[in-house]
Motif scaffolding. Structure first.
Motif, PDB file in Angstrom:
ATOM      1  N   TYR A 275      26.511 -34.314   3.065  1.00 55.76           N
ATOM      2  CA  TYR A 275      26.081 -33.261   3.990  1.00 55.76           C
ATOM      3  C   TYR A 275      27.052 -33.157   5.150  1.00 55.76           C
ATOM      4  N   ASP A 276      26.866 -32.093   5.905  1.00 52.10           N
ATOM      5  CA  ASP A 276      27.738 -31.761   7.027  1.00 52.10           C
ATOM      6  C   ASP A 276      27.769 -32.919   8.021  1.00 52.10           C
TER       7      ASP A 276
ATOM      8  N   ASP B 179      22.278 -28.570   5.447  1.00 54.44           N
ATOM      9  CA  ASP B 179      23.399 -28.194   4.594  1.00 54.44           C
ATOM     10  C   ASP B 179      23.835 -29.445   3.831  1.00 54.44           C
TER      11      ASP B 179
END
Length: 494
Positions: free
Chosen positions: A401-402, A364
């Motif tokens: 990103y996460d 993600d």
């Protein structure tokens, strides 16, 4: 004539210029001569981060190591990194100034020459001798105007030239005579001798040709370098054609495949794996069947979106998803890491067309390409077993990103990359990880290499190679003529 500088030019690409410059650098350094490498203009997608925070061709970084020096941007003041068949990113003194097509760059060469001469002047002020590597061939008559890579540079600073040719290709005498014939009178006079590279066989059978060459040209053959079996020297740009000669692929304990992207960059990342006694690494080219493997590595790329299109056209997305379903491991490095995310945005067209592309969406994360590159050498630890590592970053992407992902590496109170929650996928911006023995072992263990992993000391292999090359100078070249060309007394016994 400027005897502080000696230039090596070749009859063709891959004739042995990089090899001979590396050999001469180590040969002189072993005699305590303060020597530095230099390449006015390099076109390559394999690059390194210099000590002064710039980007240079990886071949010049290796030559710096041969001299016992840290790489510096003055050793390669102009670097061209192709992003299409007709355009390249232009890097001056270690930093990108933009993209140019071939015609625009041809006109820009007069400005680039100033950067080249500035760097050479600085090196000349700090070192006793400079060994220069040419690019391609000096006989490319369509590129003679405004040349800064071969005879244009040699004429500008008035230095002697050695011409090297590869006999393993065949036609070595035609290469040498043809190259000489296409040069101007002053350029012909600048060539002070020939070196023939990669000879195998009985040297006595070659001697009549050598005698004819000297009589026909009035120039000496400085020596004939043998085909050095098992020699490992990082490729300047082209993918290596050979793999570990001591390994039977069917007996390998670990199988790794790497897609040979059209704009693959820093494929030297994989040299330690190619040499590893337990690993069978294979580059998979266009149209080739994608074989089963324990680990797939997506390499760096100079044109990430275009290379991602190519991967999908070649069936890699289907193969990767099948590979992961069966528990195989996947690693992405730099551009390959960017491909693992959801989106890659290139609003300024830095690597080709403006726009962007959807990634594989394994992470993600979103990457946005920006004009300023991040260039740095790092040392720290991998998340895997806290293994010590060194590496370097060369990328224009800003990736978000996460934060729940475990980082792949830690350094300078920072983190890099990500590991998927199921542990099957690892992404990193760091090049050169496999050169660190502990990091290489940790990554191979993560990828599934069970039992006792045989450690590979890649830096020791590099040192052995450089000393072997220096030894070949003593054994196969006329060192007395080399001393004369360099205006050196026999400095000291090695």
């Amino acid at each position: 004539m400027n005897t502080q500088t000696l230039m090596v030019q070749g009859t063709t690409s891959d004739a042995g210029k990089s090899l001979l410059v590396t050999a001469l650098c180590r040969w002189l350094a072993r005699q305590n001569v303060r020597v530095a490498p230099f390449k006015p203009q390099n076109m390559a997608l394999n690059s390194a981060v210099s000590a002064d925070g710039g980007e240079i061709g990886r071949a010049q970084a290796i030559q710096a190591f041969a001299c016992g020096l840290a790489p510096h941007t003055d050793m390669n003041p102009v670097l061209l990194k192709p992003n299409t068949d007709s355009s390249a990113q232009v890097i001056i003194h270690g930093h990108a100034i933009g993209n140019m097509n071939a015609r625009s760059y041809h006109d820009y060469k007069t400005i680039a020459l100033k950067a080249v001469l500035e760097s050479h002047t600085r090196l000349a002020a700090n070192y006793d001798k400079i060994i220069v590597e040419g690019a391609g061939s000096p006989a490319e008559i369509n590129l003679r105007a405004n040349d800064i890579a071969n005879m244009g540079f040699a004429e500008a600073i008035d230095c002697p030239v050695i011409l090297v040719a590869d006999i393993d290709r065949g036609g070595v005498f035609a290469h040498l005579i043809g190259t000489l014939a296409l040069l101007s009178d002053s350029e012909q006079a600048r060539i002070k001798g020939f070196v023939i590279n990669r000879f195998r066989g009985d040297i006595a059978l070659l001697k009549p040709g050598l005698d004819w060459l000297e009589q026909h040209t009035g120039k000496p053959v400085l020596g004939v370098l043998p085909y050095l079996q098992g020699l490992h020297l990082e490729a300047e740009d082209a993918l290596p054609a050979t793999y570990n000669p001591d390994l039977n692929p069917t007996e390998a304990l670990m199988h790794i495949i790497v897609p040979a992207l059209p704009r693959i960059s820093n494929h030297t990342d994989f040299d330690p794996l190619r040499l590893h006694p337990q690993v069978n690494l294979k580059f998979i080219g266009p149209g080739e069947t994608i074989p089963p493997a324990d680990l797939i590595i997506l390499p760096g790329s100079k044109s990430v979106c275009a290379d991602l299109d190519w991967l999908c056209q070649q069936g890699w997305e289907t193969a990767i998803r099948r590979h992961l379903r069966y528990g195989g491991k996947l690693m992405g490095i730099c551009g390959g890491f960017q491909m693992l995310g959801k989106q890659i945005h290139d609003p300024n067209g830095l690597e080709g067309k403006t726009g962007g592309r959807t990634g594989f969406s394994f992470f993600d994360m979103v990457t946005r390409l920006a004009p300023d590159k991040l260039l740095r050498n790092v040392q720290g630890t991998l998340a895997l077993n806290d293994a010590a590592m060194t590496g370097y970053e060369i990328h224009a992407g800003i990736t978000t990103y996460d934060s729940s992902y475990e980082p792949a590496a830690y350094f300078d109170n920072k983190s890099d990359g990500a590991i998927s929650q199921d542990g099957l996928i690892l992404g990193t911006y760091l090049h050169g990880l496999f050169e660190s023995t502990a990091a290489c072992n940790a990554l191979l263990s993560w990828a599934g290499l069970d039992g006792n992993i045989q450690s590979l000391d890649y830096h020791a292999i590099r040192e052995t190679t450089m000393n072997r090359l220096a030894d070949s100078i003593n054994q196969h070249l006329d060192v007395n003529q080399l001393y004369q060309l360099l205006n050196l007394n026999k400095v000291s016994a090695e």
